[in-house]
Design an enzyme around this catalytic site. Structure first.
Site, PDB file in Angstrom:
ATOM      1  N   CYS A 165       0.664  -1.167   0.103  1.00 48.02           N
ATOM      2  CA  CYS A 165      -0.071   0.012   0.165  1.00 48.02           C
ATOM      3  C   CYS A 165       0.982   1.367   0.002  1.00 48.02           C
ATOM      4  O   CYS A 165       1.323   1.722   1.147  1.00 48.02           O
ATOM      5  CB  CYS A 165      -0.937  -0.003   1.339  1.00 48.02           C
ATOM      6  SG  CYS A 165      -1.873   1.460   1.416  1.00 48.02           S
ATOM      7  N   CYS A 195      -0.510   4.051   2.227  1.00 46.59           N
ATOM      8  CA  CYS A 195      -0.426   4.000   3.653  1.00 46.59           C
ATOM      9  C   CYS A 195       1.127   4.072   4.022  1.00 46.59           C
ATOM     10  O   CYS A 195       1.638   4.714   5.104  1.00 46.59           O
ATOM     11  CB  CYS A 195      -0.676   2.429   4.083  1.00 46.59           C
ATOM     12  SG  CYS A 195      -2.153   1.952   3.425  1.00 46.59           S
ATOM     13  N   ASP A 196       2.101   3.637   3.441  1.00 43.32           N
ATOM     14  CA  ASP A 196       3.604   3.551   3.702  1.00 43.32           C
ATOM     15  C   ASP A 196       4.634   4.140   3.180  1.00 43.32           C
ATOM     16  O   ASP A 196       5.658   4.532   3.271  1.00 43.32           O
ATOM     17  CB  ASP A 196       4.034   2.167   3.458  1.00 43.32           C
ATOM     18  CG  ASP A 196       2.971   1.360   4.350  1.00 43.32           C
ATOM     19  OD1 ASP A 196       2.639   1.767   5.545  1.00 43.32           O
ATOM     20  OD2 ASP A 196       2.914   0.102   4.301  1.00 43.32           O
TER      21      ASP A 196
END
Ligand code: NAP
Length: 305
Positions: free
Chosen positions: A132, A135-136
């Protein structure tokens, strides 16, 4: 007893929920993870009509949810582990041990990221390995990043990751990308993206976190090491239908088989979106299928109850 229980809260499930709720059916939507599904972790959705500038996947998910809730859709964060049919009733078994009864079920369980299956992938999950980018991505500010895959997701997320990485290596097993042409053009002309064709990852290496990749050239068999700190894997999706084994008919890859009215092999059970055999991975299609599934579920209720 519910009129309809929808399993999965991505674009397909939320649209089905909107239509069921507006039809005044007593409807519950169950989602075990993030509302919005795959799009909730997509940076920018550029091809959903009505948003000429594009819209963030998270924002679009929230709008779908708000709209469905406005018409009375109930949403619970719960996981379904088994479904069975007893007479005309559908019984849903939840992870918590609860049982729910419903007259119809709409399966909109979507798909989850496919794993590479190489050494280091599991070991370094959340320590350099991610599925992701939204997200990261920010964790890899100013350091080299690798993206694995050649489809729409790999290309789109590579572009997003250029905000952070000192360089983004796009590693693909062939020399031709699979992604839509306009994405290919953007990726191949981006100064921060370096396309590495004909390469597969043999191993993800590091000590406490990812430090490098062992790559193999698919043409020559030559091995090489590439230093990166982040590895983002986008090599396609797998249907999240494991818990439905033996309940509804699936194709050999586990995608649920339906007719054009979204009817599965079990009467009163419908399927839509990315878990359906023939899925295209498009939000616009998932939304359309969610709508059909809800209309068909309502018809089934009228004819059978
Ligand atoms: P995808 O289209 O299935 O592409 C997967 C890519 O990973 C392919 O390039 C494939 O290589 C490669 N691959 C598969 N298994 C591999 C392995 N074991 N090792 C190395 N490489 C491997 O998957 P996706 O990009 O995640 O997209 C999923 C669906 O969502 C698609 O239908 C896509 O169109 C859709 N989507 C659409 C958008 C958009 O419309 N903007 C954005 C994201 C996703 P090969 O090419 O050699 O097969």
């Amino acid at each position: 007893m519910y009129d309809c229980v929808i399993v999965g809260g991505g674009p397909a499930g939320l649209t089905a929920g909107l239509y069921c709720a507006r039809a005044k059916m007593n409807t519950l939507l169950l989602e075990k993870g993030t509302i919005g599904g795959q799009i909730a972790i997509t940076d920018l959705v550029e091809n959903y009509p009505g948003f000429p500038e594009g819209i963030s996947g998270k924002e679009l998910s929230l709008r779908f949810k708000e709209q469905a809730e406005r018409f009375g859709l109930k949403i619970h964060r719960k996981e379904v582990v088994k479904i069975e049919k007893v007479g005309k009733e559908l019984i849903l078994h939840l992870r918590t041990g609860e049982l729910l009864r419903s007259k119809t079920v709409i399966l909109a369980v979507g798909a989850s990221p496919r794993k590479l299956g190489v050494k280091g992938e599991e070991e370094f999950l959340n320590r350099g390995v991610s599925y992701c980018a939204t997200c990261d991505g920010a964790l890899f500010d100013g350091v080299p990043i690798a993206v694995i895959g050649g489809g729409d997701s790999a290309c789109q997320e590579s572009l997003f990751l250029t905000r952070f990485g000192s360089v983004v290596y796009l590693i693909h097993r062939r020399d031709q990308l699979r992604a839509q042409k306009h994405l290919q053009e953007k990726v191949l002309s981006h100064p921060k993206i370096k396309f590495l064709p004909n390469k597969v990852v043999e191993e993800i290496r590091g000590t406490d976190a990812v430090e490098s990749l062992l790559l193999k050239d698919t043409q020559t068999g030559e091995l090489s090491t590439l230093e990166v700190e982040g590895v983002f894997i986008f090599i396609g999706l797998e249907p999240a239908t494991g818990f439905l084994k033996g309940f509804v008919k699936t194709d050999d890859k586990g995608y649920i088989i339906t007719d054009e009215r979204m009817r599965t092999s079990v009467e009163g059970v419908f399927a839509c979106g990315d878990c359906r055999s023939g899925a295209t991975g498009q939000v616009a299609v998932a939304v359309g299928e969610g709508c059909i599934a809800a209309i068909e579920a309502e018809k089934y209720l009228q004819e059978n109850f």
